[in-house]
Design a protein around this motif. Sequence first.
Motif, mmCIF file in Angstrom:
data_model
loop_
_atom_site.group_PDB
_atom_site.id
_atom_site.type_symbol
_atom_site.label_atom_id
_atom_site.label_comp_id
_atom_site.label_asym_id
_atom_site.label_seq_id
_atom_site.Cartn_x
_atom_site.Cartn_y
_atom_site.Cartn_z
ATOM 1 N N LEU A 144 0.662 5.402 0.086
ATOM 2 C CA LEU A 144 -0.171 6.582 0.290
ATOM 3 C C LEU A 144 0.701 7.828 0.193
ATOM 4 N N VAL A 152 -3.497 0.255 -3.365
ATOM 5 C CA VAL A 152 -3.276 -1.052 -2.767
ATOM 6 C C VAL A 152 -3.103 -2.075 -3.885
ATOM 7 N N GLN A 196 0.857 -1.179 0.000
ATOM 8 C CA GLN A 196 0.000 0.000 0.000
ATOM 9 C C GLN A 196 0.891 1.225 0.000
ATOM 10 N N THR A 237 -4.092 4.997 7.018
ATOM 11 C CA THR A 237 -4.905 6.176 7.314
ATOM 12 C C THR A 237 -4.632 6.699 8.718
ATOM 13 N N ASN A 296 -3.413 6.732 -3.199
ATOM 14 C CA ASN A 296 -3.586 5.712 -2.169
ATOM 15 C C ASN A 296 -3.871 4.402 -2.878
ATOM 16 N N LYS A 318 -6.344 -4.135 1.460
ATOM 17 C CA LYS A 318 -7.408 -3.140 1.351
ATOM 18 C C LYS A 318 -6.955 -1.833 2.001
ATOM 19 N N ALA A 319 -7.719 -0.783 1.772
ATOM 20 C CA ALA A 319 -7.358 0.523 2.315
ATOM 21 C C ALA A 319 -7.290 0.503 3.836
#
Length: 415
Positions: free
Chosen positions: A44, A56, A42, A284, A54, A69-70
């Motif tokens: 970002l 993945v 990932q 995040t 962002n 996943k995010a």
Amino acid sequence: MPAAQPITAAPSAVGMSAAALARVDGHLKRRYLDSGRFPGTQLLVYRRGHIVHNAVQGLADVERQAPVKANTIFRIYSMTKPLTSVAFMMLVEDGRVALDEPVAKYIPEWSNLGVFLGGIAPTFLTRPPARPMLIVDLLRHTSGLTYGFQNRSNVDAAYREKKIGEFELAGTLDAMIADLAGIPLEFSPGEAWNYSVATDVLGYLIGKISGQPFEQFLHERILDPLGMTDTGFFVPPDKAHRLAACYAADGKGGFTLYDDPAKSSYLKPPGFVSGGGGLLSTSTDYLTFCRALLNRGELDGVRLIGPKTLALMTSNHLPGGRDLTEMSTSMFSEATNAGVGFGLGFAVTMDPAKTLLPGSRGEFYWGGAASTAFWIDPAEQLITIFMTQLLPSSAYPVRRELRTMVYAAISASNL
């Protein structure tokens, strides 16, 4: 109130190239995913107040074919250290402790720690240190402490025998402190830089000085105010399905399973709460912490530390203004050393030309053992966070490649 999530913007709106960022994804896919070197990634990228990328790719759990996943939860290992260091500096701001105080003031059993001259555990030959270990030595890794997995000296071997600072953490913080009282220092404090369990010691001191468990202090002063609800020392049952598997490079261009998320020790509260490497997080959540630092210690009305304190933390604190090539004795480092100093919890770029990488003077960063990484560039208002789960971080030069390619995506510089 918890910090609001940033708005996504087109790269062109903040002076970056979408095509160049897409090339980073292509590079990761070709070099690391399609080749079987990494399970999944990932990336970002945040600039000028907006998330501009962002992406993945690949799998969070190869055995179960679960994609990244995010909101995948990753073991961030040593990316825990900046959080612990900021937490400790909150106590400094509160007037509870000072950087130039001796560590033995708070850990009396360390009053007679000697410096290694020879011998093996439990019979060491030592000499007195040139000066006492100071609090600042813990923050900048000049304490004389070490990590057992460096496999370099008889002191390292004593750490391994006591299971101090291992990835699979055993015992308690109190037990580690007691064990360290019987092991000599690698060098006299302030004479060299060596990556070590020093930040775990900071976690212990936070608990002792604040009068509350370290993990409680971290939640009350940083994680909860910022709304970092996916960051902690274990993954609760309702989020267990989001925990990525962790893999180890096999030395042949592939990897093997190191920690199965269905059986992981991270599914329950740990006995050893590691300020040096125990946290799990999402991209995040970690971005929220980084945004507070980019914004000089405050985010959406939540102030962690003052701007002058953060400026102190992100200055080079290596004695004589030296860089890590001049001071490091470490065989295990998350930093590329030339032109790089070390502050209070972060590596700090002093001279970009010496690093042979694009970047800015004053950017600060670190990474984790499972190849995760982040950097914050105040001059360019840039944050980059990279997540994956592959031990060790030295297996591939992915961090250097990401640094080069992300900076190449800047089309309008702030400089």
